[in-house]
Design a protein around this motif. Structure first.
Motif, mmCIF file in Angstrom:
data_model
loop_
_atom_site.group_PDB
_atom_site.id
_atom_site.type_symbol
_atom_site.label_atom_id
_atom_site.label_comp_id
_atom_site.label_asym_id
_atom_site.label_seq_id
_atom_site.Cartn_x
_atom_site.Cartn_y
_atom_site.Cartn_z
ATOM 1 N N ARG A 110 3.202 -1.295 12.079
ATOM 2 C CA ARG A 110 3.783 -1.620 13.377
ATOM 3 C C ARG A 110 4.954 -2.609 13.228
ATOM 4 N NH1 ARG A 110 1.675 -4.658 17.394
ATOM 5 N NH2 ARG A 110 -0.316 -4.977 16.384
ATOM 6 N N ARG A 111 4.798 -3.520 12.273
ATOM 7 C CA ARG A 111 5.853 -4.513 12.069
ATOM 8 C C ARG A 111 6.980 -3.962 11.194
ATOM 9 N NH1 ARG A 111 3.755 -9.791 13.377
ATOM 10 N NH2 ARG A 111 1.623 -9.534 14.102
ATOM 11 N N ASP A 112 6.766 -2.745 10.704
ATOM 12 C CA ASP A 112 7.773 -2.059 9.912
ATOM 13 C C ASP A 112 8.251 -2.922 8.743
ATOM 14 O OD1 ASP A 112 9.257 0.097 9.304
ATOM 15 O OD2 ASP A 112 10.957 -0.391 10.641
ATOM 16 N N LEU A 113 7.279 -3.477 8.010
ATOM 17 C CA LEU A 113 7.613 -4.360 6.897
ATOM 18 C C LEU A 113 7.993 -3.524 5.679
ATOM 19 C CD1 LEU A 113 4.692 -6.956 7.164
ATOM 20 C CD2 LEU A 113 6.999 -7.088 8.121
ATOM 21 N N ALA A 114 9.167 -3.789 5.149
ATOM 22 C CA ALA A 114 9.591 -3.012 3.984
ATOM 23 C C ALA A 114 9.030 -3.664 2.718
ATOM 24 C CB ALA A 114 11.108 -2.951 3.937
ATOM 25 N N ILE A 115 7.714 -3.646 2.602
ATOM 26 C CA ILE A 115 7.106 -4.216 1.393
ATOM 27 C C ILE A 115 6.053 -3.264 0.838
ATOM 28 C CG2 ILE A 115 7.381 -6.676 1.958
ATOM 29 C CD1 ILE A 115 4.354 -6.586 2.724
ATOM 30 N N THR A 116 5.828 -3.433 -0.476
ATOM 31 C CA THR A 116 4.696 -2.739 -1.083
ATOM 32 C C THR A 116 3.609 -3.785 -1.320
ATOM 33 O OG1 THR A 116 5.764 -3.107 -3.212
ATOM 34 C CG2 THR A 116 6.016 -0.930 -2.220
ATOM 35 N N TRP A 117 2.391 -3.333 -1.565
ATOM 36 C CA TRP A 117 1.325 -4.286 -1.845
ATOM 37 C C TRP A 117 0.288 -3.748 -2.813
ATOM 38 C CZ3 TRP A 117 -3.628 -3.161 0.409
ATOM 39 C CH2 TRP A 117 -3.617 -2.237 1.458
ATOM 40 N N ASP A 144 -8.279 9.798 4.794
ATOM 41 C CA ASP A 144 -7.306 9.529 5.864
ATOM 42 C C ASP A 144 -6.906 8.069 5.901
ATOM 43 O OD1 ASP A 144 -7.407 12.125 6.438
ATOM 44 O OD2 ASP A 144 -8.648 11.931 8.262
ATOM 45 N N LEU A 145 -7.914 7.202 5.818
ATOM 46 C CA LEU A 145 -7.591 5.777 5.864
ATOM 47 C C LEU A 145 -6.831 5.345 4.610
ATOM 48 C CD1 LEU A 145 -7.585 3.099 7.169
ATOM 49 C CD2 LEU A 145 -9.996 2.781 6.641
ATOM 50 N N PHE A 146 -7.208 5.940 3.465
ATOM 51 C CA PHE A 146 -6.492 5.612 2.234
ATOM 52 C C PHE A 146 -5.020 6.002 2.388
ATOM 53 C CE2 PHE A 146 -5.548 5.984 -2.410
ATOM 54 C CZ PHE A 146 -5.898 4.688 -2.758
ATOM 55 N N ALA A 147 -4.793 7.188 2.980
ATOM 56 C CA ALA A 147 -3.412 7.652 3.190
ATOM 57 C C ALA A 147 -2.655 6.665 4.081
ATOM 58 C CB ALA A 147 -3.422 9.033 3.826
ATOM 59 N N LYS A 148 -3.352 6.120 5.059
ATOM 60 C CA LYS A 148 -2.691 5.174 5.972
ATOM 61 C C LYS A 148 -2.294 3.883 5.226
ATOM 62 C CE LYS A 148 -3.367 3.030 10.491
ATOM 63 N NZ LYS A 148 -4.254 2.953 11.648
ATOM 64 N N VAL A 188 -1.558 3.686 2.187
ATOM 65 C CA VAL A 188 -0.409 4.033 1.339
ATOM 66 C C VAL A 188 0.874 4.040 2.176
ATOM 67 C CG1 VAL A 188 0.586 5.797 -0.181
ATOM 68 C CG2 VAL A 188 -1.871 5.326 -0.261
ATOM 69 N N ARG A 189 0.782 4.583 3.379
ATOM 70 C CA ARG A 189 1.965 4.576 4.262
ATOM 71 C C ARG A 189 2.382 3.139 4.573
ATOM 72 N NH1 ARG A 189 -0.798 8.464 7.013
ATOM 73 N NH2 ARG A 189 -1.212 7.144 8.831
ATOM 74 N N SER A 190 1.393 2.234 4.612
ATOM 75 C CA SER A 190 1.714 0.841 4.943
ATOM 76 C C SER A 190 2.218 0.072 3.727
ATOM 77 C CB SER A 190 0.495 0.141 5.536
ATOM 78 O OG SER A 190 -0.394 -0.259 4.512
ATOM 79 N N GLY A 191 2.264 0.717 2.547
ATOM 80 C CA GLY A 191 2.879 0.069 1.383
ATOM 81 C C GLY A 191 1.992 -0.065 0.157
ATOM 82 N N LEU A 192 0.704 0.306 0.247
ATOM 83 C CA LEU A 192 -0.169 0.168 -0.930
ATOM 84 C C LEU A 192 0.430 0.940 -2.100
ATOM 85 C CD1 LEU A 192 -2.860 -0.755 -2.242
ATOM 86 C CD2 LEU A 192 -3.859 1.395 -1.462
ATOM 87 N N ARG A 239 -3.902 11.825 -5.828
ATOM 88 C CA ARG A 239 -3.475 12.603 -4.654
ATOM 89 C C ARG A 239 -2.446 11.856 -3.820
ATOM 90 N NH1 ARG A 239 -8.653 14.135 -4.031
ATOM 91 N NH2 ARG A 239 -9.168 12.641 -2.404
ATOM 92 N N HIS A 240 -2.623 10.533 -3.718
ATOM 93 C CA HIS A 240 -1.765 9.760 -2.821
ATOM 94 C C HIS A 240 -0.666 8.986 -3.560
ATOM 95 C CE1 HIS A 240 -4.173 10.629 0.715
ATOM 96 N NE2 HIS A 240 -5.221 10.538 -0.077
ATOM 97 N N GLY A 241 -0.537 9.240 -4.865
ATOM 98 C CA GLY A 241 0.547 8.601 -5.624
ATOM 99 C C GLY A 241 0.387 7.085 -5.751
ATOM 100 N N VAL A 242 -0.863 6.633 -5.844
ATOM 101 C CA VAL A 242 -1.110 5.193 -5.996
ATOM 102 C C VAL A 242 -1.454 4.897 -7.460
ATOM 103 C CG1 VAL A 242 -2.706 3.321 -5.353
ATOM 104 C CG2 VAL A 242 -1.875 4.907 -3.622
ATOM 105 N N GLY A 243 -0.821 3.892 -8.041
ATOM 106 C CA GLY A 243 -1.132 3.496 -9.416
ATOM 107 C C GLY A 243 -2.471 2.775 -9.441
#
Ligand code: B12
Ligand code: SF4
Length: 456
Positions: free
Chosen positions: A244-251, A266-270, A272-276, A312-316
């Protein structure tokens, strides 16, 4: 100009440049209209002992955060130097080692006060009593408080830009929760926080991270929580905050495999969208029998599912392993190497570090080891020499240790990218596929050119 009582806080030297969050937490919880606080980090100082001793002259007190092992050397040197220049200045120790060995720490003449467990409330109390002119001595402990009761961590207390430079990343370390509900038999957390857990509200984290993003232009956030994904609804709300805050960060954060499975796709995908971008998973062993002995409350199948989810979600992912537990069988160790290999080769974004079990104190496995004759260090000087890197416990033979060291070398190089590495990569892959680690010529050459890092 303010002429307030001065509180000096010290973080001993360490191998990485994680920000000194314990000291930031303590300082932020103090009423700074009543005290000045200076944080000194041994990793940023040429002569930390001298710097702290200078700052201690006329100070209200000096606080030191102490982990088990090498940091004790530094903590002792600093505390003794403080007493040499300012004998009346109280020295307070807190953190993991003092929480486990309060009496032993208090037996050190340069330590006056020990705070165990969560520190904010207890330290606030110590400071108020010192300002009131009271002579405070001994061990102090306060019940764990909800983290939301404390003010936001004030990063202006530390030279954030210097950490960015040392980390080579505009990455902020952040702690969003304290404690852990699990009961792993080798971990100190259940003893120090009595399986309690407290976490910041997602809105507050969102607000604080947005502020850090604006103020320090951060692009990455490393959650240092013991178990970040403890409550799925909290994770969901936090991801929502970042989006919502549209933070351009990864975490990055720690993830238990059982929690990953409970989280669901689904939640994992979310997240990832938020920067994980990367998770750290404590797998510990490739043997279910050993996992049960460790009271990990986790199934190997959940590890596999977590790895698939990350892919699947491209997370290291960093999957941490430990070998050489007391009484661990050859088959159990082999199962660990096998699982590490399988994960490593399944995704170039996966790392699989393998550590040797050392009985860190304050848990059932360490107590069991002691009952079976393992001799623990006695007193601070011996704990300071407690080596955790590379050293194996007495439960592994020299031959087993050699095999694991070779495995670590070849599995690291077998799937490492980089065009110039291809000859080493090719032989390493062949060795890993055939489980053949004898005559490690490549390792001897690489170790000669680039000796393995020793940590002092
Ligand atoms: C960052 C970190 C590190 C950093 C240290 C950074 C630094 N500041 O110097 C690095 C990467 C170097 C590190 C290394 C290791 N670490 Co480490 N690390 C952590 C981690 C993930 C976060 C620490 C943190 O900032 N926490 C946030 C703050 C707010 O919490 P806190 O430190 O507990 O502080 C609170 C209280 O303890 C207390 N307090 C703390 N200090 C003080 C001081 C005073 C004066 C007072 C009054 C109170 C007080 O008040 C604070 C606020 O409530 C913790 C896990 C965790 N989440 O805490 C593990 C943890 C501390 N590490 C641990 C371990 C085992 C290791 C390693 C052995 C890992 C390994 N196998 O390589 C090494 C070796 C350490 C060594 N001997 O040098 C254990 C503790 C072991 C122990 N008995 O000391 C922990 C708890 C992880 C675990 N569950 O096993 N670590
Ligand atoms: S190893 Fe991790 S999950 Fe297990 S008790 Fe310790 S902090 Fe909790």
């Amino acid at each position: 100009m303010r002429n307030l009582p001065r509180v000096v806080l010290y973080n001993p030297r360490a191998v990485f440049y994680t920000m000194p969050l314990a000291l930031v937490a303590l300082a932020s919880a103090l009423d700074r209209s009543k005290v000045d606080v200076i944080i000194i980090d041994g990793r940023l100082e040429a002569d930390p002992v001298r710097t702290v001793a200078e700052a201690a002259k006329g100070a209200l007190c000096v606080g030191v955060t102490v982990l088990t092992g090498a940091p004790i050397h530094d903590a002792l040197a600093v505390s003794r130097a403080v007493k040499a220049v300012a004998p009346a200045c109280p020295v307070v120790w807190g953190g993991w080692h003092p929480s486990l060995f309060a009496e032993e720490c208090l037996a050190e003449p340069s330590v006056d006060i020990v705070v165990t467990g969560q520190g904010e409330d207890a330290f606030r109390d110590v400071i108020a009593r010192l300002i009131g002119g009271e002579r405070v001595r001994g061990a102090i402990s306060r019940p764990m408080q909800d983290l939301n009761m404390f003010p936001a961590h004030d990063y202006s207390l530390i030279p954030v830009e210097r950490y960015f430079a040392l980390k080579r990343a505009r990455q902020v370390d952040y702690i969003s929760s304290q404690g852990c509900r699990f009961r792993c038999a080798f971990c100190a957390d259940p003893a120090v926080f009595a399986r309690g857990w407290t976490g910041l509200a997602p809105e507050r984290i969102g607000e604080e991270v947005e502020h850090l993003h604006r103020r320090h232009r951060i692009d990455d956030l490393a959650f240092q929580d013991e178990t970040f994904f403890t409550h799925a609804p909290r994770v969901d709300a936090l991801a929502e905050q970042f989006l919502r805050r549209d933070l351009a960060i990864t975490w990055t954060a720690t993830l238990r495999a059982d929690q990953a499975c409970r989280l669901g796709d689904d939640l994992f995908a979310k997240t990832v969208r938020s920067g994980l971008r990367r998770v750290m998973v404590g797998v510990e062993s490739g043997s279910q029998e050993m996992l049960d002995r460790l009271r990990k409350d986790m199934k190997l199948d959940q590890v596999r599912q977590t790895a698939e989810m990350c892919t699947r979600h491209g997370v290291g992912a960093i999957f941490n392993f430990i070998v050489g537990f007391p009484g661990e069988s050859e088959a159990s160790m082999r199962a660990t190497l096998e699982l590490a290999k399988t994960l490593r080769q399944s995704n170039p974004g996966f790392e699989t570090p393998i550590f040797y079990y050392r009985p860190y104190p304050g848990n059932p496995m360490a107590e069991q080891s002691a009952a079976q004759g393992y001799v623990f260090p006695r007193g601070l000087a011996e704990w300071a020499d407690f080596d955790y890197v590379g050293g194996r416990g007495p439960w592994m033979t020299a031959e087993q240790w050699r095999t694991v060291e070779r495995f670590k070398f070849y599995s690291r190089h077998a799937w490492q990218p980089g065009a110039w590495r291809w000859p080493l990569r090719a032989t390493s892959r062949w060795r890993c596929r055939h489980d053949w680690y004898a005559m490690p010529v490549e390792k001897v050459i690489v170790d000669f050119i680039r000796p393995p890092q020793q940590v002092s």
